[in-house]
Each structure stands twice: as structure tokens, then as C-alpha cells.
Write a protein that holds these residues in place. Sequence first.
Motif, PDB file in Angstrom:
ATOM      1  N   SER A  32     -40.189  30.881 136.623  1.00  0.00           N
ATOM      2  CA  SER A  32     -39.847  30.927 138.044  1.00  0.00           C
ATOM      3  C   SER A  32     -39.867  32.373 138.531  1.00  0.00           C
ATOM      4  O   SER A  32     -38.915  33.124 138.324  1.00  0.00           O
ATOM      5  CB  SER A  32     -38.462  30.319 138.285  1.00  0.00           C
ATOM      6  OG  SER A  32     -38.074  30.523 139.624  1.00  0.00           O
ATOM      7  N   ASP A  33     -40.971  32.753 139.159  1.00  0.00           N
ATOM      8  CA  ASP A  33     -41.071  34.117 139.697  1.00  0.00           C
ATOM      9  C   ASP A  33     -39.929  34.415 140.666  1.00  0.00           C
ATOM     10  O   ASP A  33     -39.402  35.530 140.686  1.00  0.00           O
ATOM     11  CB  ASP A  33     -42.408  34.322 140.412  1.00  0.00           C
ATOM     12  CG  ASP A  33     -43.574  34.397 139.447  1.00  0.00           C
ATOM     13  OD1 ASP A  33     -43.352  34.681 138.255  1.00  0.00           O
ATOM     14  OD2 ASP A  33     -44.715  34.164 139.892  1.00  0.00           O
ATOM     15  N   GLU A  34     -39.536  33.423 141.438  1.00  0.00           N
ATOM     16  CA  GLU A  34     -38.471  33.624 142.425  1.00  0.00           C
ATOM     17  C   GLU A  34     -37.155  33.981 141.732  1.00  0.00           C
ATOM     18  O   GLU A  34     -36.501  34.952 142.097  1.00  0.00           O
ATOM     19  CB  GLU A  34     -38.297  32.376 143.275  1.00  0.00           C
ATOM     20  CG  GLU A  34     -37.264  32.534 144.378  1.00  0.00           C
ATOM     21  CD  GLU A  34     -37.131  31.275 145.229  1.00  0.00           C
ATOM     22  OE1 GLU A  34     -36.060  31.115 145.836  1.00  0.00           O
ATOM     23  OE2 GLU A  34     -38.082  30.473 145.284  1.00  0.00           O
ATOM     24  N   LYS A  35     -36.764  33.202 140.736  1.00  0.00           N
ATOM     25  CA  LYS A  35     -35.516  33.466 140.014  1.00  0.00           C
ATOM     26  C   LYS A  35     -35.571  34.808 139.293  1.00  0.00           C
ATOM     27  O   LYS A  35     -34.627  35.593 139.339  1.00  0.00           O
ATOM     28  CB  LYS A  35     -35.242  32.372 138.975  1.00  0.00           C
ATOM     29  CG  LYS A  35     -34.717  31.098 139.510  1.00  0.00           C
ATOM     30  CD  LYS A  35     -34.414  30.160 138.358  1.00  0.00           C
ATOM     31  CE  LYS A  35     -33.882  28.834 138.827  1.00  0.00           C
ATOM     32  NZ  LYS A  35     -33.582  27.942 137.696  1.00  0.00           N
ATOM     33  N   LEU A  36     -36.682  35.059 138.615  1.00  0.00           N
ATOM     34  CA  LEU A  36     -36.825  36.290 137.847  1.00  0.00           C
ATOM     35  C   LEU A  36     -36.815  37.514 138.762  1.00  0.00           C
ATOM     36  O   LEU A  36     -36.136  38.503 138.474  1.00  0.00           O
ATOM     37  CB  LEU A  36     -38.110  36.241 137.034  1.00  0.00           C
ATOM     38  CG  LEU A  36     -38.234  37.213 135.878  1.00  0.00           C
ATOM     39  CD1 LEU A  36     -37.073  37.077 134.910  1.00  0.00           C
ATOM     40  CD2 LEU A  36     -39.552  36.999 135.151  1.00  0.00           C
ATOM     41  N   ASN A  37     -37.526  37.445 139.877  1.00  0.00           N
ATOM     42  CA  ASN A  37     -37.549  38.575 140.817  1.00  0.00           C
ATOM     43  C   ASN A  37     -36.185  38.812 141.449  1.00  0.00           C
ATOM     44  O   ASN A  37     -35.790  39.955 141.664  1.00  0.00           O
ATOM     45  CB  ASN A  37     -38.612  38.368 141.889  1.00  0.00           C
ATOM     46  CG  ASN A  37     -39.999  38.647 141.369  1.00  0.00           C
ATOM     47  OD1 ASN A  37     -40.188  39.476 140.483  1.00  0.00           O
ATOM     48  ND2 ASN A  37     -40.977  37.941 141.896  1.00  0.00           N
ATOM     49  N   LYS A  38     -35.467  37.735 141.747  1.00  0.00           N
ATOM     50  CA  LYS A  38     -34.130  37.882 142.321  1.00  0.00           C
ATOM     51  C   LYS A  38     -33.212  38.620 141.340  1.00  0.00           C
ATOM     52  O   LYS A  38     -32.527  39.569 141.711  1.00  0.00           O
ATOM     53  CB  LYS A  38     -33.549  36.510 142.663  1.00  0.00           C
ATOM     54  CG  LYS A  38     -32.189  36.582 143.302  1.00  0.00           C
ATOM     55  CD  LYS A  38     -31.674  35.201 143.671  1.00  0.00           C
ATOM     56  CE  LYS A  38     -30.291  35.309 144.278  1.00  0.00           C
ATOM     57  NZ  LYS A  38     -29.723  34.007 144.577  1.00  0.00           N
ATOM     58  N   MET A  39     -33.242  38.189 140.080  1.00  0.00           N
ATOM     59  CA  MET A  39     -32.412  38.848 139.069  1.00  0.00           C
ATOM     60  C   MET A  39     -32.842  40.297 138.868  1.00  0.00           C
ATOM     61  O   MET A  39     -32.003  41.193 138.743  1.00  0.00           O
ATOM     62  CB  MET A  39     -32.482  38.094 137.744  1.00  0.00           C
ATOM     63  CG  MET A  39     -31.735  36.793 137.769  1.00  0.00           C
ATOM     64  SD  MET A  39     -31.809  35.946 136.189  1.00  0.00           S
ATOM     65  CE  MET A  39     -30.706  36.935 135.217  1.00  0.00           C
ATOM     66  N   LYS A  40     -34.147  40.531 138.850  1.00  0.00           N
ATOM     67  CA  LYS A  40     -34.669  41.878 138.659  1.00  0.00           C
ATOM     68  C   LYS A  40     -34.198  42.798 139.783  1.00  0.00           C
ATOM     69  O   LYS A  40     -33.730  43.914 139.535  1.00  0.00           O
ATOM     70  CB  LYS A  40     -36.190  41.853 138.607  1.00  0.00           C
ATOM     71  CG  LYS A  40     -36.822  43.223 138.463  1.00  0.00           C
ATOM     72  CD  LYS A  40     -38.324  43.158 138.537  1.00  0.00           C
ATOM     73  CE  LYS A  40     -38.738  42.894 139.967  1.00  0.00           C
ATOM     74  NZ  LYS A  40     -40.164  42.966 140.223  1.00  0.00           N
ATOM     75  N   ASN A  41     -34.295  42.331 141.015  1.00  0.00           N
ATOM     76  CA  ASN A  41     -33.905  43.157 142.156  1.00  0.00           C
ATOM     77  C   ASN A  41     -32.406  43.437 142.171  1.00  0.00           C
ATOM     78  O   ASN A  41     -31.982  44.554 142.494  1.00  0.00           O
ATOM     79  CB  ASN A  41     -34.337  42.496 143.457  1.00  0.00           C
ATOM     80  CG  ASN A  41     -35.835  42.528 143.631  1.00  0.00           C
ATOM     81  OD1 ASN A  41     -36.519  43.414 143.121  1.00  0.00           O
ATOM     82  ND2 ASN A  41     -36.380  41.557 144.331  1.00  0.00           N
ATOM     83  N   ILE A  42     -31.609  42.453 141.812  1.00  0.00           N
ATOM     84  CA  ILE A  42     -30.155  42.672 141.733  1.00  0.00           C
ATOM     85  C   ILE A  42     -29.851  43.704 140.653  1.00  0.00           C
ATOM     86  O   ILE A  42     -29.043  44.615 140.846  1.00  0.00           O
ATOM     87  CB  ILE A  42     -29.411  41.347 141.472  1.00  0.00           C
ATOM     88  CG1 ILE A  42     -29.527  40.429 142.682  1.00  0.00           C
ATOM     89  CG2 ILE A  42     -27.949  41.602 141.126  1.00  0.00           C
ATOM     90  CD1 ILE A  42     -29.041  39.005 142.444  1.00  0.00           C
TER      91      ILE A  42
END
Length: 64
Positions: A32-42
Amino acid sequence: DDSENFKKFVIEINKNMSDEEIISKIVNYLESDEKLNKMKNIGLSWSSNYTQEKYAERFIEAVK
């Protein structure tokens, strides 16, 4: 001391989880690019407060 913030950007696993549960959880984020990117940005936002420059600023303020 910052465990609540870690939970926002670290995939939480524990010793009570089976291998299948751990694999499933990790794969879920990797697919899930969305989940992974959200965690990465946080995580990136959180870590920006823990640079050498920030530590130096805090040290100088404490010494003053």
C-alpha cells in the motif's frame, strides 16, 4: 519516552505475534503506497526535530 509518536510511523510487531501475522502486517504496508508514504512522511517530520543542529540549539539554550 516518545512511544506514542513512534506508533504513528513504525510498524508495530511483538513477540506474541505469529510469523504469519508479522509477515502479513509488513506486506500490507509494502503493498500500500498510501499507507507506506503516510508513515514515511510522519517519520520524516518527527525526525526533523532530532538533527545535530537541533541538538546543538538545545545545548546552547541549556548552557545559557
